[in-house]
Design an enzyme around this catalytic site. Structure first.
Site, PDB file in Angstrom:
ATOM      1  CG  ASP A  96      31.242  59.832 -16.201  1.00 33.96           C
ATOM      2  OD1 ASP A  96      30.884  59.912 -15.009  1.00 33.96           O
ATOM      3  OD2 ASP A  96      32.338  60.265 -16.610  1.00 33.96           O
ATOM      4  CG  ASN A 155      33.226  54.341  -9.494  1.00 35.12           C
ATOM      5  OD1 ASN A 155      32.591  53.825 -10.420  1.00 35.12           O
ATOM      6  ND2 ASN A 155      33.860  55.505  -9.648  1.00 35.12           N
TER       7      ASN A 155
HETATM    8  C1  IPE Z   1      33.533  55.439 -14.835  1.00 39.14           C
HETATM    9  O1  IPE Z   1      33.158  56.718 -14.426  1.00 39.14           O
HETATM   10  C2  IPE Z   1      32.770  54.399 -14.122  1.00 39.14           C
HETATM   11  C3  IPE Z   1      31.320  54.428 -14.271  1.00 39.14           C
HETATM   12  C4  IPE Z   1      30.575  55.214 -14.986  1.00 39.14           C
HETATM   13  C5  IPE Z   1      30.655  53.431 -13.505  1.00 39.14           C
HETATM   14  P1  IPE Z   1      34.041  57.583 -13.394  1.00 39.14           P
HETATM   15  O2  IPE Z   1      33.329  58.861 -13.240  1.00 39.14           O
HETATM   16  O3  IPE Z   1      34.329  56.807 -12.184  1.00 39.14           O
HETATM   17  O4  IPE Z   1      35.386  57.757 -14.227  1.00 39.14           O
HETATM   18  P2  IPE Z   1      36.594  58.775 -14.030  1.00 39.14           P
HETATM   19  O5  IPE Z   1      37.073  58.621 -12.616  1.00 39.14           O
HETATM   20  O6  IPE Z   1      36.077  60.143 -14.280  1.00 39.14           O
HETATM   21  O7  IPE Z   1      37.608  58.381 -15.051  1.00 39.14           O
HETATM   22  C1  IPE Z   2      28.595  58.031 -13.027  1.00 41.05           C
HETATM   23  O1  IPE Z   2      28.402  59.351 -12.655  1.00 41.05           O
HETATM   24  C2  IPE Z   2      28.110  57.056 -11.989  1.00 41.05           C
HETATM   25  C3  IPE Z   2      29.178  56.380 -11.238  1.00 41.05           C
HETATM   26  C4  IPE Z   2      30.450  56.478 -11.434  1.00 41.05           C
HETATM   27  C5  IPE Z   2      28.754  55.511 -10.184  1.00 41.05           C
HETATM   28  P1  IPE Z   2      29.466  60.143 -11.757  1.00 41.05           P
HETATM   29  O2  IPE Z   2      29.084  59.962 -10.333  1.00 41.05           O
HETATM   30  O3  IPE Z   2      30.841  59.732 -12.101  1.00 41.05           O
HETATM   31  O4  IPE Z   2      29.179  61.622 -12.224  1.00 41.05           O
HETATM   32  P2  IPE Z   2      30.263  62.775 -12.412  1.00 41.05           P
HETATM   33  O5  IPE Z   2      31.317  62.255 -13.330  1.00 41.05           O
HETATM   34  O6  IPE Z   2      30.789  63.108 -11.062  1.00 41.05           O
HETATM   35  O7  IPE Z   2      29.486  63.901 -13.020  1.00 41.05           O
HETATM   36 MG    MG Z   3      32.193  60.414 -13.438  1.00 41.62          MG
END
Ligand code: IPE
Ligand code: IPE
Ligand code: MG
Length: 245
Positions: free
Chosen positions: A12, A60
């Site tokens: 993340d 997502n």
């Molecule tokens: C969790 O991250 C899923 C992945 C890293 C693939 P998110 O960024 O989607 O999680 P939330 O929404 O902050 O909980």
């Molecule tokens: C994790 O990074 C990747 C996916 C969830 C696909 P994020 O896209 O959630 O990055 P932040 O949380 O917005 O920084």
């Molecule tokens: Mg994230």
């Protein structure tokens, strides 16, 4: 140093990494792929048996359409580019999640890479895409319910092991070490069942910055933990003594 057999990671912080650099979110995802590549190599080098990477959750899909399609494109090009590195390193690649929403091209590529690496005996690399822990438990329960309705199973005979055996990771050990980057202290619907006794490690480091030394830190944290599985610390010492004696 005691090593985890199975490491599970919520990768993340790609978006925030990009934002800090005044770049579009997709630049963060691109940097995230490179980070994943390095972690895969380092875990294989460390003799980790199973590495699970959460790449895209069932939730997502709620992201903007452009971001979702970029991510799907990235999975495809990433696979195309990395398949030989994975195969050369004897890594077995498996995807888990609901595959029904992938494009035909991506589904085909996934099947191709899984077949190619199927007999590899090194690290098992699990990529969780369109995956969620609730989805996993739901699909397991549905399979058991089918057996009940066909009359091959009695509802009252269902055991936790039977549910376990229908989950996506049935043949693999549960994660010993769970890592989440980016400072968020939540599981976000990752492996709900399998994380029951995992050691949890959270770091503020954003995923694109998670390098070999960050992995070392997480592994050192794991090595310092006492895993009790409900036993008391004294019982564990006795068990170790009797096993050694
Ligand atoms: C969790 O991250 C899923 C992945 C890293 C693939 P998110 O960024 O989607 O999680 P939330 O929404 O902050 O909980
Ligand atoms: C994790 O990074 C990747 C996916 C969830 C696909 P994020 O896209 O959630 O990055 P932040 O949380 O917005 O920084
Ligand atoms: Mg994230």
């Amino acid at each position: 140093m005691s090593l985890p057999q199975h490491v599970a990671i919520i990768m993340d912080g790609n978006g925030r990494w990009a934002k800090q650099r005044f770049l579009p979110r997709i630049a963060g995802h691109r940097a995230g792929v490179e980070s994943a590549r390095q972690v895969v190599k380092n875990c294989a080098k460390q003799n980790i048996k199973v590495l699970s990477l959460f790449a895209f959750s069932s939730e997502n899909w709620r992201r903007p359409v452009q971001e979702v399609s970029y991510l799907m494109e990235l999975f495809l090009t990433g696979l195309e580019r990395e398949v030989s590195m994975l195969h050369d390193n004897n890594i077995q690649l498996r995807f888990i999640g609901d595959r029904s929403r992938f494009s035909e091209k991506l589904s085909k590529k996934i099947a191709e890479v899984e077949n190619l690496t199927n007999a590899n005996t090194g690290m098992v690399l699990i990529i969780a895409v369109d995956y969620s822990g609730k989805w996993d438990i739901w699909q397991a329960v549905r399979k058991l319910a089918c057996e009940v309705s066909q009359g091959t199973l009695q509802g009252s005979d269902i055991t936790p092991e039977m549910i376990n055996n229908k989950l996506s990771f049935a043949d693999l050990p549960d994660p010993d070490l769970f890592i989440r980057t980016s400072g968020e202290l939540r599981i976000s619907n990752f492996m709900l069942w399998q994380l029951a006794y995992s050691e949890l490690y959270f770091t503020d480091t954003l995923w694109p910055d998670f390098d070999a030394s960050e992995l070392e830190k997480a592994l050192a944290h794991y090595a310092g933990r006492e895993r009790r599985f409900g036993y008391s610390s004294e019982q564990l010492s006795e068990l170790i003594c009797s096993n050694n004696g």
